[in-house]
Design an enzyme around this catalytic site. Structure first.
Site, PDB file in Angstrom:
ATOM      1  N   GLU A 149      24.320  32.613   9.489  1.00 33.14           N
ATOM      2  CA  GLU A 149      24.891  31.931  10.599  1.00 33.14           C
ATOM      3  C   GLU A 149      25.286  30.492  10.497  1.00 33.14           C
ATOM      4  OE1 GLU A 149      21.817  32.420  13.214  1.00 33.14           O
ATOM      5  OE2 GLU A 149      21.059  30.533  12.968  1.00 33.14           O
ATOM      6  N   HIS A 159      20.960  29.111   8.112  1.00 36.19           N
ATOM      7  CA  HIS A 159      21.967  28.574   9.056  1.00 36.19           C
ATOM      8  C   HIS A 159      22.382  27.398   8.260  1.00 36.19           C
ATOM      9  CE1 HIS A 159      23.983  27.213  13.116  1.00 36.19           C
ATOM     10  NE2 HIS A 159      24.599  26.794  12.222  1.00 36.19           N
ATOM     11  N   HIS A 189      12.218  28.387  14.094  1.00 37.62           N
ATOM     12  CA  HIS A 189      10.924  27.273  14.392  1.00 37.62           C
ATOM     13  C   HIS A 189       9.465  27.605  14.612  1.00 37.62           C
ATOM     14  CE1 HIS A 189      10.259  23.187  15.378  1.00 37.62           C
ATOM     15  NE2 HIS A 189       9.616  23.546  16.398  1.00 37.62           N
ATOM     16  N   HIS A 247      16.447  32.244  19.514  1.00 31.49           N
ATOM     17  CA  HIS A 247      16.408  30.738  19.748  1.00 31.49           C
ATOM     18  C   HIS A 247      15.110  30.741  20.589  1.00 31.49           C
ATOM     19  CE1 HIS A 247      17.112  26.735  20.531  1.00 31.49           C
ATOM     20  NE2 HIS A 247      18.200  26.698  19.452  1.00 31.49           N
ATOM     21  N   ASP A 248      14.089  29.876  20.019  1.00 28.77           N
ATOM     22  CA  ASP A 248      12.935  29.717  20.806  1.00 28.77           C
ATOM     23  C   ASP A 248      11.840  30.886  21.308  1.00 28.77           C
ATOM     24  OD1 ASP A 248      13.355  27.067  20.287  1.00 28.77           O
ATOM     25  OD2 ASP A 248      13.807  26.601  22.511  1.00 28.77           O
ATOM     26  N   ASN A 257      14.002  32.914  10.018  1.00 26.94           N
ATOM     27  CA  ASN A 257      14.927  32.073   9.710  1.00 26.94           C
ATOM     28  C   ASN A 257      14.101  31.072   8.824  1.00 26.94           C
ATOM     29  OD1 ASN A 257      16.449  29.346   9.695  1.00 26.94           O
ATOM     30  ND2 ASN A 257      17.731  30.166  11.403  1.00 26.94           N
TER      31      ASN A 257
END
Length: 262
Positions: A84, A53, A229, A205-206, A17
């Site tokens: 997304e 996203h 991230h 996510h994470d 991402n």
């Protein structure tokens, strides 16, 4: 659009991402760092896909990024492009024009800081069903962002989804605590329920270099992880190539551990 075969990456695929690259770029008007160059370097390093996203406020990914990345991905026909977002906001316009390999539906509000929950059924079934059908008519695979609740997986399949993306922040938050093993079992159960319902399993996510291998090892059937991230933060220190290769090594370690335990 023809879908790349999973045979090219028989273990879990890594989709990078690149939102946070755009977030940094947007703090100035110089066009650096380049989102497309970041994506290209990640693909060259072995990433199997790119995720964006694009939120309505364009706080990071902007409309032109979506189309420029789509053009870049044409040079990588064996890799996947995943867009997304909330299909009730701006996502469907991008899907109709770009026709990526995968659309991941996320139930974010327009001002939401980051994704923090999945879809719920039967509440969301009526509005999702026609949008999923439209994507599939365009040749776009649909993944639904979901909490790890086994009882919800059959309902996700019933509205036409091809995959679910398990929201992994609770797992990441429990890493290194006594709750870690409990969370892993919860995600494993949700993934197995998804598989039993005929769904593919994604996750995101994470996830990071500390917790990724254990997740891949213990959670069955994970086809793809979408990581932004932590990966971009690591790339600030290590560079894109070394970072992507490190995440791929984590996936391989997890896959090897899973095979050993089977």
């Amino acid at each position: 659009m023809n879908q790349p075969s999973n045979a090219s990456h028989p273990t879990t695929a890594l989709s990078v991402n690149v939102n946070k690259v755009a977030l940094l770029r947007n703090t100035r008007h110089l066009g650096i760092p380049s989102v497309t160059r970041a994506a290209e370097l990640c693909l060259q390093a072995g990433a199997q896909g790119i995720t964006v996203h694009p939120r309505p406020d364009e706080r990071h990914i902007r409309s032109h990024d979506v189309f420029e990345l789509a053009a870049l991905m044409k040079a990588w026909p064996d890799r996947e492009y995943n867009i997304e977002g909330n299909p009730s906001q701006n996502l469907m316009d991008f899907i109709r024009q770009v026709r990526p390999h995968q659309a991941t539906f996320v139930p974010d509000s327009e001002d939401q800081f980051t994704s923090d929950h999945g879809w719920s059924f039967p509440q969301d079934a009526e509005r999702l069903t026609p949008l999923i059908a439209e994507c599939k008519a365009l040749g776009v695979r649909v993944s639904l962002f979901m909490d790890p609740v086994p009882e919800q997986m059959a309902a996700a399949r019933a509205v036409g989804a091809d995959r679910v993306e398990l929201y992994t922040e609770p797992y990441a938050a429990a890493w290194g605590t006594p709750q870690h093993a409990v969370e892993l079992k919860r995600y494993a159960a949700a993934a197995q329920a998804a598989l039993d319902a005929g769904l593919g399993v994604n996750a995101g996510h994470d996830l990071n270099r500390d917790n990724l291998a254990a997740f891949v090892r213990e959670v069955p059937g994970v086809l793809e992880v979408s990581i932004g991230h932590a990966l971009i933060a690591d790339a600030l220190e290590l560079g894109y190539t070394a970072t992507v290769q490190s995440y791929l090594a984590c996936i391989q370690a997890g896959f090897a551990g899973s095979a050993k335990n089977s």
